[in-house]
Design a protein around this motif. Structure first.
Motif, PDB file in Angstrom:
ATOM      1  N   GLY A 161       0.835  -1.193   0.000  1.00  0.00           N
ATOM      2  CA  GLY A 161       0.000   0.000   0.000  1.00  0.00           C
ATOM      3  C   GLY A 161       0.867   1.240   0.000  1.00  0.00           C
ATOM      4  O   GLY A 161       2.040   1.206   0.398  1.00  0.00           O
ATOM      5  N   ARG A 162       0.288   2.328  -0.462  1.00  0.00           N
ATOM      6  CA  ARG A 162       1.002   3.596  -0.493  1.00  0.00           C
ATOM      7  C   ARG A 162       0.028   4.720  -0.193  1.00  0.00           C
ATOM      8  O   ARG A 162      -1.189   4.590  -0.327  1.00  0.00           O
ATOM      9  CB  ARG A 162       1.692   3.800  -1.842  1.00  0.00           C
ATOM     10  CG  ARG A 162       0.742   3.955  -3.028  1.00  0.00           C
ATOM     11  CD  ARG A 162       1.506   4.261  -4.317  1.00  0.00           C
ATOM     12  NE  ARG A 162       2.344   3.170  -4.760  1.00  0.00           N
ATOM     13  CZ  ARG A 162       3.677   3.217  -4.800  1.00  0.00           C
ATOM     14  NH1 ARG A 162       4.308   4.311  -4.411  1.00  0.00           N
ATOM     15  NH2 ARG A 162       4.365   2.192  -5.237  1.00  0.00           N
ATOM     16  N   GLY A 163       0.612   5.856   0.226  1.00  0.00           N
ATOM     17  CA  GLY A 163      -0.219   7.015   0.538  1.00  0.00           C
ATOM     18  C   GLY A 163       0.669   8.202   0.828  1.00  0.00           C
ATOM     19  O   GLY A 163       1.878   8.181   0.591  1.00  0.00           O
ATOM     20  N   GLY A 164       0.076   9.252   1.360  1.00  0.00           N
ATOM     21  CA  GLY A 164       0.842  10.442   1.679  1.00  0.00           C
ATOM     22  C   GLY A 164       0.010  11.703   1.577  1.00  0.00           C
ATOM     23  O   GLY A 164      -1.219  11.662   1.432  1.00  0.00           O
ATOM     24  N   GLY A 165       0.714  12.835   1.665  1.00  0.00           N
ATOM     25  CA  GLY A 165       0.074  14.141   1.592  1.00  0.00           C
ATOM     26  C   GLY A 165       0.903  15.083   0.748  1.00  0.00           C
ATOM     27  O   GLY A 165       1.723  14.661  -0.072  1.00  0.00           O
ATOM     28  N   GLN A 166       0.727  16.371   0.988  1.00  0.00           N
ATOM     29  CA  GLN A 166       1.403  17.370   0.164  1.00  0.00           C
ATOM     30  C   GLN A 166       2.922  17.334   0.334  1.00  0.00           C
ATOM     31  O   GLN A 166       3.666  17.568  -0.621  1.00  0.00           O
ATOM     32  CB  GLN A 166       0.870  18.763   0.512  1.00  0.00           C
ATOM     33  CG  GLN A 166       1.434  19.870  -0.368  1.00  0.00           C
ATOM     34  CD  GLN A 166       0.782  21.209  -0.067  1.00  0.00           C
ATOM     35  OE1 GLN A 166      -0.121  21.299   0.770  1.00  0.00           O
ATOM     36  NE2 GLN A 166       1.227  22.249  -0.757  1.00  0.00           N
ATOM     37  N   ALA A 167       3.394  17.040   1.553  1.00  0.00           N
ATOM     38  CA  ALA A 167       4.828  17.101   1.809  1.00  0.00           C
ATOM     39  C   ALA A 167       5.432  15.748   2.207  1.00  0.00           C
ATOM     40  O   ALA A 167       6.612  15.675   2.539  1.00  0.00           O
ATOM     41  CB  ALA A 167       5.119  18.120   2.914  1.00  0.00           C
TER      42      ALA A 167
END
Length: 198
Positions: free
Chosen positions: A2-8
């Protein structure tokens, strides 16, 4: 995985496992792998990255080849005319499948590889990257001879039961730097270079 994240920031996770059984007793191969990646950009010219890989292999192998305590040696050196006696067609008395399959030979290997990376660009034309990592390997070998009252094996010591154990550790640290410079002095003149060390 799985992968994910935000702006930074961003992250990635993965895990896999497999199990294989051999055709002989006490014959197997287990393999497990995992990986974690994480990156963080606190400023426009600074990026931090961290990753770690993990692998583990567990192997159980029967004794074999030119070995009187293995299946191949026990059968190839046996005598078919002894079927029905204590040897029962095998090489040694009372040393058939039950005795041979009770010997456990196991090898374990674990490897962990964390890496930390910093990328810093103080100027648009000057870029720096530093990697620091360690490769850690742990291996372990075990062999077990069960205690028995049937004289399965050739010596008193083996028939009374034995356990042997060996371990090995290996660590390798790596530090790597890469610097690059690219500067335009004129429309027709470009300076491009880098510095690398590890």
């Amino acid at each position: 995985s799985g992968r994910g994240g935000g702006q930074a920031y961003g992250y990635y996770l993965s895990f896999s496992g497999e199990n294989e059984q051999g055709i002989l007793p006490n014959n197997s191969y287990d393999r497990y792998t995992g990986r974690v990646n994480f990156d963080f950009t606190p400023m426009e010219n600074l990026k931090l990255e961290w990753s770690m890989g993990l692998g583990k292999v567990i192997t159980n192998s029967p004794r074999n080849d030119n070995d009187i305590y293995g299946y191949l040696g026990g059968t190839m050196l046996g005598n078919p005319t002894s079927v029905g006696t204590g040897n029962d067609g095998w090489y040694a008395t009372n040393r058939q499948v039950r005795a041979l399959s009770s010997i456990i030979t196991e090898d374990n290997a674990t490897r962990i590889t964390p890496v930390f990376t910093v990328t810093y660009t103080p100027f648009p034309w000057f870029r720096n990257r530093i990697n620091a990592g360690i490769d850690m390997t742990r291996t372990e070998a075990k062999q077990f001879w069960p205690k028995n009252d049937s004289t399965w094996y050739g010596t008193v010591d083996l028939n009374s039961g034995q356990i042997s154990h060996a371990r090995q550790t290996r660590d390798e640290i790596t530090i790597d730097y890469l610097g690059s410079v690219r500067r335009d002095f004129a429309a027709v003149c470009i300076l491009d270079g880098f510095l690398h060390g590890g």
